[in-house]
Design a protein around this motif. Structure first.
Motif, PDB file in Angstrom:
ATOM      1  N   SER A  30      78.181  20.743  64.327  1.00 20.83           N
ATOM      2  CA  SER A  30      77.160  20.416  63.339  1.00 20.83           C
ATOM      3  C   SER A  30      75.897  19.842  63.963  1.00 20.83           C
ATOM      4  O   SER A  30      74.845  19.815  63.328  1.00 20.83           O
ATOM      5  N   ILE A  51      73.047  29.975  63.635  1.00 24.91           N
ATOM      6  CA  ILE A  51      72.967  29.003  62.553  1.00 24.91           C
ATOM      7  C   ILE A  51      72.550  27.662  63.130  1.00 24.91           C
ATOM      8  O   ILE A  51      73.068  27.225  64.168  1.00 24.91           O
ATOM      9  N   TRP A  53      72.755  24.160  62.279  1.00 19.59           N
ATOM     10  CA  TRP A  53      73.554  23.373  61.349  1.00 19.59           C
ATOM     11  C   TRP A  53      72.739  22.312  60.612  1.00 19.59           C
ATOM     12  O   TRP A  53      72.902  22.105  59.412  1.00 19.59           O
ATOM     13  N   SER A  54      71.892  21.614  61.339  1.00 21.69           N
ATOM     14  CA  SER A  54      71.242  20.420  60.798  1.00 21.69           C
ATOM     15  C   SER A  54      70.399  20.711  59.560  1.00 21.69           C
ATOM     16  O   SER A  54      70.264  19.860  58.684  1.00 21.69           O
ATOM     17  N   SER A  56      70.826  23.801  57.899  1.00 22.69           N
ATOM     18  CA  SER A  56      71.515  24.890  57.203  1.00 22.69           C
ATOM     19  C   SER A  56      70.718  26.180  57.197  1.00 22.69           C
ATOM     20  O   SER A  56      70.678  26.897  56.202  1.00 22.69           O
ATOM     21  N   SER A  57      70.103  26.483  58.312  1.00 25.38           N
ATOM     22  CA  SER A  57      69.319  27.713  58.420  1.00 25.38           C
ATOM     23  C   SER A  57      70.086  28.765  59.206  1.00 25.38           C
ATOM     24  O   SER A  57      70.756  28.447  60.189  1.00 25.38           O
ATOM     25  N   THR A  58      69.969  29.993  58.769  1.00 27.47           N
ATOM     26  CA  THR A  58      70.600  31.108  59.460  1.00 27.47           C
ATOM     27  C   THR A  58      69.550  32.113  59.912  1.00 27.47           C
ATOM     28  O   THR A  58      68.479  32.227  59.308  1.00 27.47           O
ATOM     29  N   SER A  71      78.477  32.044  59.186  1.00 29.66           N
ATOM     30  CA  SER A  71      78.870  30.905  58.360  1.00 29.66           C
ATOM     31  C   SER A  71      79.633  29.917  59.225  1.00 29.66           C
ATOM     32  O   SER A  71      79.909  30.179  60.397  1.00 29.66           O
ATOM     33  N   ARG A  72      79.966  28.770  58.645  1.00 28.65           N
ATOM     34  CA  ARG A  72      80.642  27.751  59.420  1.00 28.65           C
ATOM     35  C   ARG A  72      81.678  27.036  58.572  1.00 28.65           C
ATOM     36  O   ARG A  72      81.624  27.058  57.342  1.00 28.65           O
ATOM     37  N   ASN A  74      82.960  23.252  58.823  1.00 32.16           N
ATOM     38  CA  ASN A  74      82.801  21.978  59.511  1.00 32.16           C
ATOM     39  C   ASN A  74      84.142  21.362  59.878  1.00 32.16           C
ATOM     40  O   ASN A  74      84.312  20.813  60.967  1.00 32.16           O
ATOM     41  N   SER A 101      70.092  21.624  69.233  1.00 34.87           N
ATOM     42  CA  SER A 101      69.547  22.122  67.974  1.00 34.87           C
ATOM     43  C   SER A 101      68.046  22.298  67.973  1.00 34.87           C
ATOM     44  O   SER A 101      67.507  22.984  67.105  1.00 34.87           O
TER      45      SER A 101
END
Length: 124
Positions: A30, A51, A53-54, A56-58, A71-72, A74, A101
């Motif tokens: 994450s 992705i 995570w921080s 939530s962008s793909t 997708s993930r 956690n 990130s």
């Protein structure tokens, strides 16, 4: 020590679907970018999806946009790549990668850990 282990690659017919998994250990995904790259025989490794995570962008390469979904999970510290409507040109070794990130997601040098790869073969 960070380890990334891919799984899910196999032989599939054109038009079929596969889901690749990348299980991470030694790093909480994450807090990083997680990416998928692929390398076909005789070609350079290329960006497929990522992705961040921080926020939530793909992100997707144009060649897979609309067909692949990243997708993930956690709780499992795992990232997935759902691949639909597969084409023979999707045949490659698929690699999972992780990096800080703040770095650009499409650049290989942004990633400091890589998995061993999983083979995806799409037959026509």
């Amino acid at each position: 020590q960070v380890q990334l282990v891919e799984s899910g690659g196999t032989l599939v017919q054109a038009g079929g679907s596969l889901r690749l998994s990348c299980a991470a250990s030694g790093r909480t995904v994450s807090a990083y970018i997680m990416g998928w790259f692929r390398q076909a025989p005789g070609k350079e490794r290329e960006f497929v999806s990522a992705i961040r995570w921080s926020i939530s962008s793909t992100y997707y390469a144009d060649s897979v946009k609309g067909r692949f979904t990243i997708s993930r999970d956690n709780a499992k510290n795992t990232v997935y790549l759902q691949m639909n409507t597969l084409k023979p040109e999707d045949t490659a070794v698929y690699y999972c990668a992780s990096g800080p990130s703040s770095r650009p997601v499409t650049t290989m040098s942004s990633y400091d850990y890589w998995g061993q790869g999983t083979q995806v073969t799409v037959s026509s």
